[in-house]
Design a protein around this motif. Structure first.
Motif, short mmCIF file in Angstrom:
data_model
loop_
_atom_site.label_atom_id
_atom_site.label_comp_id
_atom_site.label_asym_id
_atom_site.label_seq_id
_atom_site.Cartn_x
_atom_site.Cartn_y
_atom_site.Cartn_z
N ILE A 102 1.27 -0.99 -0.16
CA ILE A 102 -0.07 0.48 -0.32
C ILE A 102 1.03 1.09 -0.13
O ILE A 102 2.14 0.90 0.75
N PRO A 103 0.42 2.16 -0.54
CA PRO A 103 0.91 3.83 -0.49
C PRO A 103 1.62 3.82 0.70
O PRO A 103 1.22 3.43 2.11
N ARG A 104 2.88 4.56 1.03
CA ARG A 104 3.90 4.50 1.96
C ARG A 104 3.23 5.51 3.52
O ARG A 104 3.27 4.97 4.57
N LYS A 105 2.55 6.46 2.61
CA LYS A 105 2.20 6.81 3.96
C LYS A 105 1.22 6.66 4.69
O LYS A 105 0.52 6.62 5.81
N GLN A 106 0.53 6.28 3.88
CA GLN A 106 -0.94 5.11 4.24
C GLN A 106 -0.28 3.96 5.50
O GLN A 106 -0.97 4.22 6.66
N GLN B 284 -9.54 -2.81 0.32
CA GLN B 284 -9.81 -2.84 -1.25
C GLN B 284 -8.62 -1.39 -1.54
O GLN B 284 -8.30 -1.88 -2.36
N ALA B 285 -9.44 -0.37 -1.33
CA ALA B 285 -9.26 0.80 -2.29
C ALA B 285 -7.50 1.16 -1.69
O ALA B 285 -6.75 1.83 -2.94
N LEU B 286 -6.62 0.92 -0.86
CA LEU B 286 -5.21 0.76 -1.06
C LEU B 286 -4.40 -0.13 -0.88
O LEU B 286 -3.15 -0.09 -1.07
N GLY B 287 -5.28 -1.48 -2.05
CA GLY B 287 -4.37 -2.04 -2.42
C GLY B 287 -4.40 -3.43 -2.10
O GLY B 287 -3.40 -4.08 -1.99
N LEU B 288 -4.44 -3.63 -0.62
CA LEU B 288 -3.90 -4.70 0.31
C LEU B 288 -4.77 -5.94 0.23
O LEU B 288 -4.74 -6.85 -0.02
N VAL B 289 -5.93 -5.56 -0.54
CA VAL B 289 -7.23 -6.51 -1.03
C VAL B 289 -8.06 -6.42 -2.11
O VAL B 289 -7.79 -5.80 -2.67
N ASN B 290 -7.92 -7.76 -2.82
CA ASN B 290 -8.74 -7.62 -4.46
C ASN B 290 -9.57 -7.16 -4.49
O ASN B 290 -10.80 -6.98 -5.50
N ARG B 291 -10.42 -8.44 -3.53
CA ARG B 291 -12.45 -8.23 -3.60
C ARG B 291 -12.37 -8.12 -2.27
O ARG B 291 -12.10 -8.80 -1.65
N VAL B 292 -14.05 -7.40 -2.33
CA VAL B 292 -14.89 -7.38 -0.69
C VAL B 292 -16.13 -8.01 -1.17
O VAL B 292 -16.85 -7.54 -2.43
N VAL B 293 -16.80 -9.02 -0.55
CA VAL B 293 -17.39 -9.33 -1.18
C VAL B 293 -18.27 -9.75 0.35
O VAL B 293 -17.93 -9.93 1.64
#
Length: 264
Positions: free
Chosen positions: A157-161, A178-187
């Motif tokens: 994920i982004p450095r500052k986050q 998900q928005a940060l890129g840690l997971v691909n999908r939320v279901v």
């Protein structure tokens, strides 16, 4: 028993590993780390398995390291220093082993994934999370900065986050993960297993040798300069082109016919 801490089931080229210590929220105890390492070592030589799914039994995915074991280790003459060094070395070896596997690893996440549990999610090649899952590198709240989980997290994920999560100890919901890129999908929770299996099946349908080449190159090139990465991946593609299935796949595409794949 140690062998019961990690369950494995296999179907259609997919190996599912279930962390099976629900009473402790599947903490990464010494025994759990050993069980995971044993499976990683086995999978590294397995050419029939094409995808690995990692999940947790009970109410959570994984709550991180076993703090009770770590506290017991303090009773040694050195205050636990040698034991802690050994623990973090073994955990790092396990995490790097997951990423080095020829098979893509998908984390199937629910409940919570905290500290080294969040590190597991970040280490996996992909992740599917249930709605309501919470993520955190919250060791700072108890006086232990999540320095080793930080390695995987800061590469996801982004450095500052990442720095904010590490220094505030706050938890984030699945949608933000998900928005940060840690997971691909939320279901929805009731769809978690089916959606994870659908993703795993889609990957497992591809040629295992080809995906293995690509996974290794993916991580190696990410640490290189732009010019070095292009030179490296060019050589990787040359080796990929030499595979029998690559030749057959391209020929079938040009001939507009189904490919005659090998057994591998």
């Amino acid at each position: 028993m140690a062998e019961d801490l990690l369950l494995r089931s296999d179907a259609d080229g997919i190996a599912t590993l279930t962390l099976n210590a629900p009473q402790s929220l599947n903490v990464l105890s010494d025994a759990m780390l050993a069980a995971l390492q044993a499976q990683i070592d086995t999978l590294a030589e397995d050419r029939t398995t094409r995808v690995v799914v990692l999940r947790g039994a009970g109410r959570a995915f994984c709550a991180g390291h076993d703090l009770k074991e770590m506290t017991t280790a303090r009773q040694s003459e050195d205050g636990g220093a040698a034991a802690f060094k050994d623990l973090f070395d073994r955990c790092a070896r396990m995490m790097m082993g997951l990423q080095a596997l020829p098979q893509p690893v998908i984390a199937q996440v629910h409940g919570i994934a905290t500290a080294a549990g969040c590190q597991l999610v970040a280490t996996a090649d992909m992740a599917v999370a249930a709605e309501g899952t919470r993520f955190g590198v919250n060791g700072v709240n108890i006086g232990l900065f999540c320095s080793t989980p930080m390695v995987a997290l800061s590469r996801n994920i982004p450095r500052k986050q990442a720095f904010e999560l590490l220094t505030t100890g706050e938890m984030i919901e699945a949608q933000k993960a998900q928005a940060l890129g840690l997971v691909n999908r939320v279901v929805p929770t009731e769809d978690l297993e089916a959606e994870t299996n659908a993703l795993a099946t889609k990957v497992a349908e591809k040629r295992g040798a080809v995906v293995a080449i690509g996974k290794r190159a993916f991580y190696e090139q990410s640490q290189m300069s732009l010019a070095d990465a292009y030179a490296f991946t060019g050589n990787v593609m040359v080796k990929n082109m030499a595979l029998r299935d690559t030749e057959e796949g391209i020929a079938a595409f040009l001939d507009k016919r189904p490919p005659n794949w090998s057994d591998g």
